[in-house]
Design a protein around this motif. Structure first.
Motif, PDB file in Angstrom:
ATOM      1  N   ILE A 108      18.208   6.675 -31.961  1.00 37.16           N
ATOM      2  CA  ILE A 108      17.060   5.850 -31.587  1.00 37.16           C
ATOM      3  C   ILE A 108      16.500   5.209 -32.839  1.00 37.16           C
ATOM      4  CG2 ILE A 108      14.775   5.820 -30.536  1.00 37.16           C
ATOM      5  CD1 ILE A 108      15.669   8.435 -29.064  1.00 37.16           C
ATOM      6  N   LYS A 109      16.416   3.889 -32.803  1.00 36.89           N
ATOM      7  CA  LYS A 109      15.808   3.134 -33.888  1.00 36.89           C
ATOM      8  C   LYS A 109      14.686   2.306 -33.294  1.00 36.89           C
ATOM      9  CE  LYS A 109      19.656   2.788 -37.067  1.00 36.89           C
ATOM     10  NZ  LYS A 109      20.926   3.177 -36.588  1.00 36.89           N
ATOM     11  N   SER A 110      13.531   2.363 -33.938  1.00 41.86           N
ATOM     12  CA  SER A 110      12.394   1.599 -33.434  1.00 41.86           C
ATOM     13  C   SER A 110      11.559   1.117 -34.606  1.00 41.86           C
ATOM     14  CB  SER A 110      11.541   2.477 -32.509  1.00 41.86           C
ATOM     15  OG  SER A 110      10.557   1.707 -31.876  1.00 41.86           O
ATOM     16  N   ASP A 111      11.133  -0.114 -34.511  1.00 39.81           N
ATOM     17  CA  ASP A 111      10.279  -0.711 -35.528  1.00 39.81           C
ATOM     18  C   ASP A 111       9.019  -1.226 -34.848  1.00 39.81           C
ATOM     19  OD1 ASP A 111      12.011  -0.428 -37.789  1.00 39.81           O
ATOM     20  OD2 ASP A 111      13.212  -2.095 -37.017  1.00 39.81           O
ATOM     21  N   ILE A 112       7.875  -0.871 -35.417  1.00 39.90           N
ATOM     22  CA  ILE A 112       6.600  -1.347 -34.869  1.00 39.90           C
ATOM     23  C   ILE A 112       6.636  -2.872 -34.808  1.00 39.90           C
ATOM     24  CG2 ILE A 112       4.087  -1.350 -35.172  1.00 39.90           C
ATOM     25  CD1 ILE A 112       5.313   1.451 -34.613  1.00 39.90           C
ATOM     26  N   ASP A 113       6.300  -3.417 -33.651  1.00 36.49           N
ATOM     27  CA  ASP A 113       6.257  -4.857 -33.369  1.00 36.49           C
ATOM     28  C   ASP A 113       7.627  -5.535 -33.328  1.00 36.49           C
ATOM     29  OD1 ASP A 113       3.461  -4.794 -33.162  1.00 36.49           O
ATOM     30  OD2 ASP A 113       3.224  -5.127 -35.317  1.00 36.49           O
ATOM     31  N   ASN A 114       8.720  -4.768 -33.447  1.00 38.19           N
ATOM     32  CA  ASN A 114      10.055  -5.377 -33.407  1.00 38.19           C
ATOM     33  C   ASN A 114      10.976  -4.755 -32.367  1.00 38.19           C
ATOM     34  OD1 ASN A 114       9.715  -7.349 -35.464  1.00 38.19           O
ATOM     35  ND2 ASN A 114       9.803  -5.699 -36.965  1.00 38.19           N
ATOM     36  N   GLY A 115      10.510  -3.769 -31.630  1.00 37.37           N
ATOM     37  CA  GLY A 115      11.306  -3.227 -30.546  1.00 37.37           C
ATOM     38  C   GLY A 115      12.051  -1.947 -30.863  1.00 37.37           C
ATOM     39  N   THR A 116      12.836  -1.535 -29.867  1.00 43.01           N
ATOM     40  CA  THR A 116      13.524  -0.248 -29.910  1.00 43.01           C
ATOM     41  C   THR A 116      14.967  -0.402 -29.452  1.00 43.01           C
ATOM     42  OG1 THR A 116      11.432   0.874 -29.461  1.00 43.01           O
ATOM     43  CG2 THR A 116      13.440   2.130 -29.013  1.00 43.01           C
ATOM     44  N   ILE A 117      15.847   0.378 -30.071  1.00 40.94           N
ATOM     45  CA  ILE A 117      17.247   0.458 -29.664  1.00 40.94           C
ATOM     46  C   ILE A 117      17.550   1.923 -29.380  1.00 40.94           C
ATOM     47  CG2 ILE A 117      19.658   0.159 -30.349  1.00 40.94           C
ATOM     48  CD1 ILE A 117      18.651  -2.017 -32.323  1.00 40.94           C
ATOM     49  N   ILE A 118      17.994   2.210 -28.173  1.00 38.82           N
ATOM     50  CA  ILE A 118      18.454   3.551 -27.817  1.00 38.82           C
ATOM     51  C   ILE A 118      19.966   3.447 -27.595  1.00 38.82           C
ATOM     52  CG2 ILE A 118      18.317   5.456 -26.174  1.00 38.82           C
ATOM     53  CD1 ILE A 118      15.474   4.526 -25.510  1.00 38.82           C
ATOM     54  N   LYS A 119      20.715   4.115 -28.449  1.00 35.23           N
ATOM     55  CA  LYS A 119      22.177   4.078 -28.386  1.00 35.23           C
ATOM     56  C   LYS A 119      22.662   5.463 -27.965  1.00 35.23           C
ATOM     57  CE  LYS A 119      26.135   3.150 -31.384  1.00 35.23           C
ATOM     58  NZ  LYS A 119      26.516   2.845 -32.765  1.00 35.23           N
ATOM     59  N   MET A 120      23.344   5.526 -26.813  1.00 33.02           N
ATOM     60  CA  MET A 120      23.793   6.788 -26.230  1.00 33.02           C
ATOM     61  C   MET A 120      25.304   6.767 -26.070  1.00 33.02           C
ATOM     62  SD  MET A 120      21.028   6.701 -23.116  1.00 33.02           S
ATOM     63  CE  MET A 120      21.412   4.986 -22.726  1.00 33.02           C
ATOM     64  N   THR A 121      25.963   7.849 -26.492  1.00 31.95           N
ATOM     65  CA  THR A 121      27.411   7.924 -26.383  1.00 31.95           C
ATOM     66  C   THR A 121      27.814   9.180 -25.629  1.00 31.95           C
ATOM     67  OG1 THR A 121      27.697   6.724 -28.466  1.00 31.95           O
ATOM     68  CG2 THR A 121      29.583   7.983 -27.684  1.00 31.95           C
ATOM     69  N   LYS A 122      28.798   9.017 -24.771  1.00 35.25           N
ATOM     70  CA  LYS A 122      29.398  10.141 -24.045  1.00 35.25           C
ATOM     71  C   LYS A 122      30.903  10.070 -24.294  1.00 35.25           C
ATOM     72  CE  LYS A 122      28.436  13.226 -20.763  1.00 35.25           C
ATOM     73  NZ  LYS A 122      27.606  14.394 -21.075  1.00 35.25           N
ATOM     74  N   TYR A 123      31.483  11.233 -24.630  1.00 31.98           N
ATOM     75  CA  TYR A 123      32.920  11.314 -24.888  1.00 31.98           C
ATOM     76  C   TYR A 123      33.635  11.959 -23.702  1.00 31.98           C
ATOM     77  CZ  TYR A 123      31.622  10.227 -29.656  1.00 31.98           C
ATOM     78  OH  TYR A 123      31.103   9.599 -30.783  1.00 31.98           O
ATOM     79  N   LEU A 124      34.837  11.509 -23.447  1.00 30.84           N
ATOM     80  CA  LEU A 124      35.652  12.088 -22.375  1.00 30.84           C
ATOM     81  C   LEU A 124      36.007  13.534 -22.731  1.00 30.84           C
ATOM     82  CD1 LEU A 124      38.069   9.119 -21.686  1.00 30.84           C
ATOM     83  CD2 LEU A 124      36.481  10.115 -20.031  1.00 30.84           C
TER      84      LEU A 124
END
Length: 128
Positions: A108-124
C-alpha cells in the motif's frame, strides 16, 4: 479499467476478478478470497477517496495474479493505520487487515493529496 466511485459498481470488479482468476487457474477458494480482498480495497477507495473514479489493473503472470487499485484522492499516512483489536472488533477498520490476510502479498502506497495504490498479489498453489 476505470470505475466510477459508486458502491454499486464494486460487483463489476468482483465479477471481473473472478473471471480473470478462473482463467489463470485459481481454485474456487482462492477466487473467493480475491473477490473479498478486491471488494474491501474498492470499498476503502470509494469511502476514503475524494475522487469520483478509480482504476483497477490486472497483471497476469506465470504463477499468479496482481490486482492494483489506484485512486487520485486525498490519500493518508499508511504508517498511522493501527492493527485492529480482534478481541474487540469495531464496525470499521478491518478492511486492510482482511486484504492482508487473504492475499499473499499486499503493498500500500499513499500520498496525502495524491491518492492511494493498493497492490495485491495471489500466487497459484500457495496457502496463506
Amino acid at each position: 479499467m476505470e470505475i466510477a466511485s459508486n458502491p454499486q459498481y464494486v460487483s463489476i470488479v468482483r465479477l471481473t476478478t473472478s473471471g480473470i482468476a478462473n482463467k489463470v487457474g485459481f481454485c474456487l477458494d482462492d477466487i473467493e478470497d480475491m473477490k473479498v480482498a478486491v471488494s474491501e480495497a474498492c470499498t476503502n477507495t470509494i469511502k476514503h477517496s475524494s475522487d469520483n473514479k478509480f482504476s483497477v489493473e490486472y497483471t497476469i503472470f506465470e504463477d499468479g495474479l496482481t490486482i492494483k487499485i489506484v485512486d487520485s484522492g486525498k490519500g493518508y499516512d499508511v504508517d498511522t493505520v493501527d492493527k485492529p483489536n480482534l478481541k474487540e472488533p469495531k464496525e470499521s477498520g478491518l478492511g486492510l487487515f482482511i486484504i492482508q490476510s487473504l492475499m499473499d502479498e499486499v503493498d500500500i502506497k499513499s500520498d496525502i493529496d495524491n491518492g492511494t495504490i493498493i497492490k495485491m498479489t495471489k500466487y497459484l498453489g500457495v496457502d496463506n
